[in-house]
Scaffold this motif. Structure first.
Motif, PDB file in Angstrom:
ATOM      1  N   VAL A 138       0.671  -1.355  -0.106  1.00 31.50           N
ATOM      2  CA  VAL A 138      -0.051   0.081   0.126  1.00 31.50           C
ATOM      3  C   VAL A 138       0.813   1.189   0.018  1.00 31.50           C
ATOM      4  O   VAL A 138       1.715   1.416   0.800  1.00 31.50           O
ATOM      5  CB  VAL A 138      -1.040   0.072   1.242  1.00 31.50           C
ATOM      6  N   PRO A 139       0.644   2.158  -0.986  1.00 31.66           N
ATOM      7  CA  PRO A 139       1.530   3.456  -0.905  1.00 31.66           C
ATOM      8  C   PRO A 139       1.249   3.970   0.452  1.00 31.66           C
ATOM      9  O   PRO A 139       0.030   4.426   0.776  1.00 31.66           O
ATOM     10  CB  PRO A 139       1.016   4.005  -2.238  1.00 31.66           C
ATOM     11  N   ALA A 140       2.455   4.818   0.762  1.00 34.40           N
ATOM     12  CA  ALA A 140       2.550   5.607   2.037  1.00 34.40           C
ATOM     13  C   ALA A 140       3.559   6.903   1.834  1.00 34.40           C
ATOM     14  O   ALA A 140       4.093   7.159   2.538  1.00 34.40           O
ATOM     15  CB  ALA A 140       2.460   4.938   3.460  1.00 34.40           C
ATOM     16  N   HIS A 141       3.580   7.252   0.463  1.00 34.84           N
ATOM     17  CA  HIS A 141       4.563   8.040   0.015  1.00 34.84           C
ATOM     18  C   HIS A 141       4.571   9.446   0.894  1.00 34.84           C
ATOM     19  O   HIS A 141       3.362   9.915   1.064  1.00 34.84           O
ATOM     20  CB  HIS A 141       4.596   8.368  -1.262  1.00 34.84           C
ATOM     21  N   PHE A 142       5.802  10.079   1.519  1.00 31.31           N
ATOM     22  CA  PHE A 142       6.048  11.110   2.005  1.00 31.31           C
ATOM     23  C   PHE A 142       5.514  10.967   3.490  1.00 31.31           C
ATOM     24  O   PHE A 142       5.299  11.962   3.993  1.00 31.31           O
ATOM     25  CB  PHE A 142       5.356  12.374   0.999  1.00 31.31           C
ATOM     26  N   LEU A 143       5.226   9.984   3.789  1.00 33.73           N
ATOM     27  CA  LEU A 143       5.146   9.507   5.338  1.00 33.73           C
ATOM     28  C   LEU A 143       6.084   8.482   6.067  1.00 33.73           C
ATOM     29  O   LEU A 143       5.482   7.505   6.219  1.00 33.73           O
ATOM     30  CB  LEU A 143       3.582   8.930   5.294  1.00 33.73           C
ATOM     31  N   HIS A 144       7.281   8.529   6.088  1.00 31.97           N
ATOM     32  CA  HIS A 144       7.806   9.970   5.744  1.00 31.97           C
ATOM     33  C   HIS A 144       8.794  10.053   4.669  1.00 31.97           C
ATOM     34  O   HIS A 144       8.706  11.136   3.987  1.00 31.97           O
ATOM     35  CB  HIS A 144       8.433  10.707   7.304  1.00 31.97           C
TER      36      HIS A 144
END
Length: 254
Positions: A138-144
């Motif tokens: 599952v994408p969770a980009h920029f987190l962090h």
């Protein structure tokens, strides 16, 4: 500390591996997880060189390392992935799953053979088949990190969330599973998320994405596993959180 089995239906098990026994003020404690399905294993963020002997001992109590078929790295940070060359040697049949954004950085960890590396595309992947079970990346980009992924296990309904949902409780107040009122955990979460998450836009996008899943537990890389009603409370809080670039002047000063 011994591992905790978070889920067990007889042939599919999900473990929180033991954590650091002593406090080191210069190092953030980390969580590692292991999915076992009929004697095949899948490791989630097995950690850096510092914790490798402990994590290997935890894993070996549950499954032979050569039966690990996949190792997932949520992002590139050293507390997540600096032990990668040791795991590639010990888990000699395992493939590595990581954002394709980080593949060209792997030689800096001493990984030059790309044949065992599976790059995850930005949009993520659903229903990736392993030995008798599937996982969603599952994408969770920029987190962090700019290339970051979570893993959803549809059998256990556990979402491995990487650095999302981290709580940093004082050492003597640490718990491994939290089922209480979110308000009592908020103070242990707020500072970390306000600094390490990049913006509310990223938080909101992630909550929208994971809300399509039925989630029984959120398993972060640090701090307590969230279970029960606290999950909904956390998602509501995270969706409105101002962080990172939203409050950038707080970090630069005026």
């Amino acid at each position: 500390m011994k591992s905790i089995c978070l889920y067990d239906n007889g042939k599919h098990k999900y473990y929180l591996l033991g954590w650091e026994e002593t406090e080191d003020a210069n190092m953030v404690p980390t969580n590692q997880y292991l999915i076992v399905h009929e004697n095949k294993g899948f490791l989630l963020d097995p950690g850096g060189a510092h914790v490798f002997p402990r994590v290997l001992a935890n894993v070996s109590e549950i499954i032979a390392p050569e039966n690990i078929e996949g190792i997932f790295y949520s992002h590139q940070d050293p507390d997540v992935s600096s032990g990668i060359t040791m795991w590639l040697t010990i888990a000699s049949r395992a493939k590595i799953y990581i954002s394709e954004l980080w593949i060209r950085f792997l030689p800096h960890f001493g990984v030059f053979d790309k044949k065992r590396i599976v790059g995850l595309k930005d949009s993520g992947e659903k229903g990736v088949r392993f030995s008798g079970y599937t996982l969603d990346f599952v994408p969770a980009h920029f987190l962090h990190a700019p290339g970051q992924f979570n893993v959803y296990d549809p059998i256990s309904k556990i979402l491995f969330s990487g650095d999302i949902g981290v709580s940093l409780l004082p050492f003597n107040q640490r718990v491994q599973i939290f089922e209480g009122d979110f308000k009592s955990l908020e103070n242990a979460m707020e500072g970390f998320h306000r600094r390490y998450m990049t913006s509310n836009a990223a938080c909101k996008r992630w909550v929208d994405r994971v809300s399509e899943y039925e989630i029984d537990m959120i398993a972060p890389q640090h701090g307590a596993v969230l279970k029960g009603n606290v999950i909904k409370e956390f998602l509501n809080w995270f969706k409105t959180l101002k962080c990172g670039s939203d409050i950038i002047e707080q970090f630069y000063g005026r």
